[in-house]
Scaffold this active site. Structure first.
Site, PDB file in Angstrom:
ATOM      1  N   ASP A 170       0.829  -1.211   0.000  1.00 19.76           N
ATOM      2  CA  ASP A 170       0.000   0.000   0.000  1.00 19.76           C
ATOM      3  C   ASP A 170       0.863   1.261   0.000  1.00 19.76           C
ATOM      4  O   ASP A 170       1.995   1.231  -0.488  1.00 19.76           O
ATOM      5  CB  ASP A 170      -0.953  -0.049   1.210  1.00 19.76           C
ATOM      6  N   HIS A 238      -4.094   6.223   3.098  1.00 22.80           N
ATOM      7  CA  HIS A 238      -4.701   4.975   2.607  1.00 22.80           C
ATOM      8  C   HIS A 238      -4.111   3.738   3.291  1.00 22.80           C
ATOM      9  O   HIS A 238      -4.841   2.893   3.830  1.00 22.80           O
ATOM     10  CB  HIS A 238      -4.483   4.935   1.095  1.00 22.80           C
ATOM     11  N   SER A 562     -11.120  -0.480  -1.485  1.00 29.24           N
ATOM     12  CA  SER A 562      -9.864  -0.479  -0.725  1.00 29.24           C
ATOM     13  C   SER A 562     -10.116  -0.719   0.753  1.00 29.24           C
ATOM     14  O   SER A 562      -9.291  -1.311   1.437  1.00 29.24           O
ATOM     15  CB  SER A 562      -9.165   0.878  -0.855  1.00 29.24           C
TER      16      SER A 562
END
Ligand SMILES: *[C@@H]1O[C@H](CO)[C@@H](O)[C@H](O)[C@H]1NC(C)=O
Ligand SMILES: *[C@@H]1O[C@H](CO)[C@@H](O)[C@H](O)[C@H]1NC(C)=O
Ligand SMILES: *[C@@H]1O[C@H](CO)[C@@H](O)[C@H](O)[C@H]1NC(C)=O
Ligand SMILES: *[C@@H]1O[C@H](CO)[C@@H](O)[C@H](O)[C@H]1NC(C)=O
Ligand SMILES: *[C@@H]1O[C@H](CO)[C@@H](O)[C@H](O)[C@H]1NC(C)=O
Length: 788
Positions: A170, A238, A562
């Site tokens: 990620d 994220h 996600s």
């Protein structure tokens, strides 16, 4: 990446960034990354042109990054090591080798000219040379919403996944967050080979612990050197969010500005996290395929138990052109389970990506939480939307409404001063700062282009603002065009309402099947919570992900497949803890056959992206897969559908891959597939779901075979039940399966045949097959497709 409203504001903010330096522009582009991932590129103009204007030309534009896959078995004997061999191939200096791969694939990535790449592809022992490609990144009540309970079932039975190591590929991690506190955790197992790598601003000794057991960046030596980042630190948010969802520690009190307040926990709160950073801010680089392979290679060689990848590419990249598919094939072969986000390009059909049968593909669903806020119109109509407005006031007085594109140039004081701006393009909390700067009193943004309907993604507005559904947007439009002086006031309840909405629903943005590449493998596999999810956030990125937003938060609420993916990673960690010897396919089978097709009230899960006459339709398996993942049932599935590397090789052969293409997956297959294939086609892969295509070659009769393996210790008997659409006859042989002991396998065949009237070509219909007894229900969704 998170498919949130804030993402869309990025279009606007990045277009405004003309005076930023390259470095800060680089970080601003993170936002563009969000945007690109979170939208369908065919619809939203990509911000590429504006980026190009502000960046210096590529320093060595004649050299591009190529991935060179080698057959390590064919290394010429004059080279003592693979490294010597690789170095000998790269012209001039070895310093242009960027990554060397040796676990999930063999080979390297290097900066080469076109000509060099072409020449290299004919070097003996080189399997394939291909250009690098760009990928993009696609609580908390959600674990409890998935049916986990602190005191019984999957959580205590597995000690909350203690010791399982989840590799997360990620944007990096913000290690100081409370979710990564290791209090109460013992040391990582001694066989673990991963580590935390020191970098500027990332003191591994201080920041890593028994929770964060690995952290490494693969984002160096990029084509835009200003964006190289050797630190595993997350400047996007994220990766931090995803990691906390999969395996975040329990945080007794977490919230975002009071919203979603309460106890937060990752799905496997005692599992360990190893972060492999592969994404950079520059949208042209995004998450390079070459870095993704390097990260997956490292994770498998470090010894992770499973890998979670909330990153995706295009739905129609063949597996042999897709570094994620090639590398995860190698991971599966090494026994490592991989779970990936299915993408945020719904609700259009054929948008799902990451669809290989060795991948577990996750779609996004809503949870039972909403953040209501009201807009009271001058005509007496009240529209309810959602808002994470940070509550400087409980409401506003009645003011004028004005419609605007909400692009920066249109947000001028003469137009918006003292008014509430109704954005005609979807805009998020970041845009609110421009509205405020121009003296605007508030903003209303609509879910965009009929894609989200009533499953509204909330936004962290810093001025009075609300995100409304498409349905509410139509009412607002009607009111605004009915009067020359439209007015409205806001009413903020500032509350998190739990349990009153219909949930789960499939999120409108969640990508849909059928899979373009392998239509006979049903994808996505399952759905998990992915709308308005609370998770830990980076200290380097504001909650709106907009450069103009000065706020920083410990937790943020965002949406996307996600966010759904790491929920399933956490569930898989619990399964791995309980069943350490299960193959990745067995874990996937357990997740699929125990998933729930019904919502919390026992009705069919609906699809918030598909409305007929104002009512959401039932979600089909092309949107929801087998349904919502239910970890407590997945721990004990009764029977599993297993598959191994040889089966996936047969599957690829069934796609008619050439010898060269096959060698990318299985280097030992020097002469190609030969007669290898799955008899009866890809639909006969031993997958836990079915796709039945009726076409001319089968004359409306399709016979498929499956093998199930008992995983319960006690002897068990199962009877079959099924549901099929009208006009399809189903004959299952045998109808009873008896298992005397664990690990015993039994096969059955299913004949599907069209009775009478043929449906129009292209029609899809659905049913299921379920093996049941008092203790277990092993349910497989079935999708029927008429091509006759
Ligand atoms: C990659 O970057 C590192 C610094 O991060 C540098 O030392 C090394 O020389 C670079 N390698 C190449 C091939 O450019
Ligand atoms: C970790 O959690 C423990 C127990 O809640 C607390 O005492 C400690 O201060 C926390 N550590 C950090 C670094 O926040
Ligand atoms: C990291 O922190 C440790 C412990 O405080 C310290 O001894 C070490 O020098 C630090 N390392 C770096 C590279 O700053
Ligand atoms: C593979 O080739 C066979 C024989 O030519 C053909 O019947 C089949 O449709 C092909 N399959 C795919 C997936 O292209
Ligand atoms: C299967 O069906 C038979 C016949 O209806 C019934 O007698 C038997 O109890 C069933 N077995 C299970 C395990 O449900």
């Amino acid at each position: 990446m998170h498919f949130s409203s804030q993402a869309h504001s990025l279009t606007h903010t990045s277009a405004m960034a003309s005076t930023l330096s390259i470095l800060s522009f680089c970080s601003l582009l993170v936002l563009a990354l969000v945007l690109v991932q979170s939208t369908h590129s065919a619809i939203i103009p990509e911000p590429k042109n504006s980026i190009a204007k502000h960046t210096t030309p590529h320093p060595s534009s004649s050299h591009l990054t190529y991935i060179v896959q080698t057959n390590h078995l064919a290394k010429p004997s004059k080279f003592t090591t693979l490294d010597h061999w690789y170095t000998s191939m790269v012209p001039t200096t070895s310093s242009r080798i960027l990554y060397t791969y040796g676990t999930v694939i063999h080979g390297f990535a290097a900066r080469l000219t076109d000509g060099e790449a072409r020449r290299m592809s004919s070097v003996p022992g080189v399997t394939r040379v291909y250009k690098d490609r760009v990928y993009h990144t696609q609580t908390t009540r959600s674990p409890w919403f998935m049916g986990l309970h602190d005191d019984f079932g999957a959580w205590p039975d597995t000690d909350f996944g203690d010791g399982i190591i989840i590799g997360i590929v990620d944007t990096g991690i913000w290690p100081e967050r409370a979710s990564f506190n290791d209090t109460g955790l013992g040391p990582v197992r001694s066989t673990w080979r991963g580590k935390c790598v020191d970098a500027e601003g990332f003191n591994a000794t201080l920041l890593c612990n028994n929770k964060l057991v690995g952290a490494k960046s693969f984002t160096v030596n990029l084509t835009v050197p200003e964006c190289d980042d050797p630190s595993p630190r997350d400047y996007v948010g994220h990766g931090t969010h995803v990691a906390s969802t999969a395996a975040g520690a329990e945080v007794p009190s977490a919230d975002l500005y009071g919203f979603s307040g309460g106890r937060a926990s990752g799905v496997a709160r005692n599992a360990r996290i190893a972060m492999y950073k592969v994404c950079v801010p520059d949208a042209r680089i995004g998450c390079p395929g070459s870095a993704l392979i390097a990260a997956i290679d490292a994770a498998v060689s470090d010894g992770v138990d499973l890998i979670s990848i909330s990153i995706g590419g295009d739905a129609d990249d063949p597996f042999y052109d897709d570094p994620i598919a090639v590398a995860t094939f190698g991971a599966d072969r090494r026994g490592v389970f991989v779970v990936l986000a299915g993408g945020n390009s719904g609700p259009m059909a054929s948008t799902v990506s990451n669809v290989a049968p060795w991948m577990t593909t996750v779609g996004a669903a809503t949870t039972d939480r909403v953040f209501p806020a009201k807009l009271r119109l001058g005509n007496g109509v009240t529209l309810t939307g959602q808002s994470l407005y940070t509550m400087k006031s409980k409401g506003t007085s009645v003011v004028r409404l004005v419609s605007s594109s909400c692009l920066k140039d249109d947000l001028t004081p003469d137009k918006v001063m003292g008014k509430v701006v109704v954005c005609t393009l979807m805009a998020g909390a970041g845009t609110g700062f421009y509205v405020e700067r121009a003296g605007g009193a508030g903003m209303v943004s609509q879910q965009w282009m009929d894609r989200f309907h009533d499953a509204v993604m909330a936004a962290t507005f810093a001025l009075p603002g609300v995100m409304i559904s498409d349905t509410a947007g139509k009412k607002l439009d009607a009111y605004m065009s009915s009067t020359p002086y439209p007015v409205a006031s806001f009413d903020f309840a500032c509350e998190t309402v739990t349990g009153e909405n219909r949930a789960p629903m499939v999120a409108g943005f969640s990508s849909r099947g059928p899979s373009v590449l392998a239509p006979e493998i049903l994808k996505p596999d399952v759905v998990a919570p992915g709308v308005n999810i609370l998770g830990a956030w980076s200290g380097g990125m504001p909650p709106s992900s907009a450069d103009v937003d000065p706020r920083r938060v410990e937790f943020n609420i965002v949406s996307g497949t996600s966010m759904a993916c790491p929920h399933v990673a956490g569930a898989a960690a619990l399964i791995k803890k309980r069943h350490g010897d299960w193959s990745p396919a067995m874990v996937r089978s357990a997740l699929i056959t125990t998933a729930g097709p019904l919502d919390k009230n026992g009705r069919n899960i609906v699809d918030s992206g598909t409305f007929v006459d104002g009512a959401p339709m039932d979600a089909t398996p092309l949107a929801a897969g087998a349904g919502l993942v239910l970890p407590r049932l997945a721990m004990d599935p009764g029977l599993v559908y297993d598959a191994r590397t040889e089966d996936y090789v047969d599957f690829l052969c069934t796609l008619n891959y050439t010898a060269e293409q096959m060698r990318q997956f299985a280097p030992e297959m020097s002469t190609g597939c030969g007669a290898r294939t799955i008899p009866g086609g890809a639909a006969n892969l031993n997958y836990p779901s079915f796709v039945v295509v009726f076409d001319r070659t089968n004359d409306g009769v399709r016979t498929l075979t499956r093998t199930v393996k008992a995983v319960s210790t006690r002897p068990e008997t199962y009877n079959v039940t099924f549901a099929a659409p009208e006009g399809v006859a189903v004959t299952i042989t045998p109808t009873t399966l008896e298992f005397k002991r664990k690990d015993q396998s039994r096969s059955y065949t299913v004949q599907f045949s069209i009775l009478g009237k043929v449906r129009p070509p292209g029609t899809w219909d659905f049913g299921h097959i379920s093996w049941e007894n008092r203790k277990h229900r092993v349910r497989s969704p079935v999708a029927f497709n008429w091509q006759i």
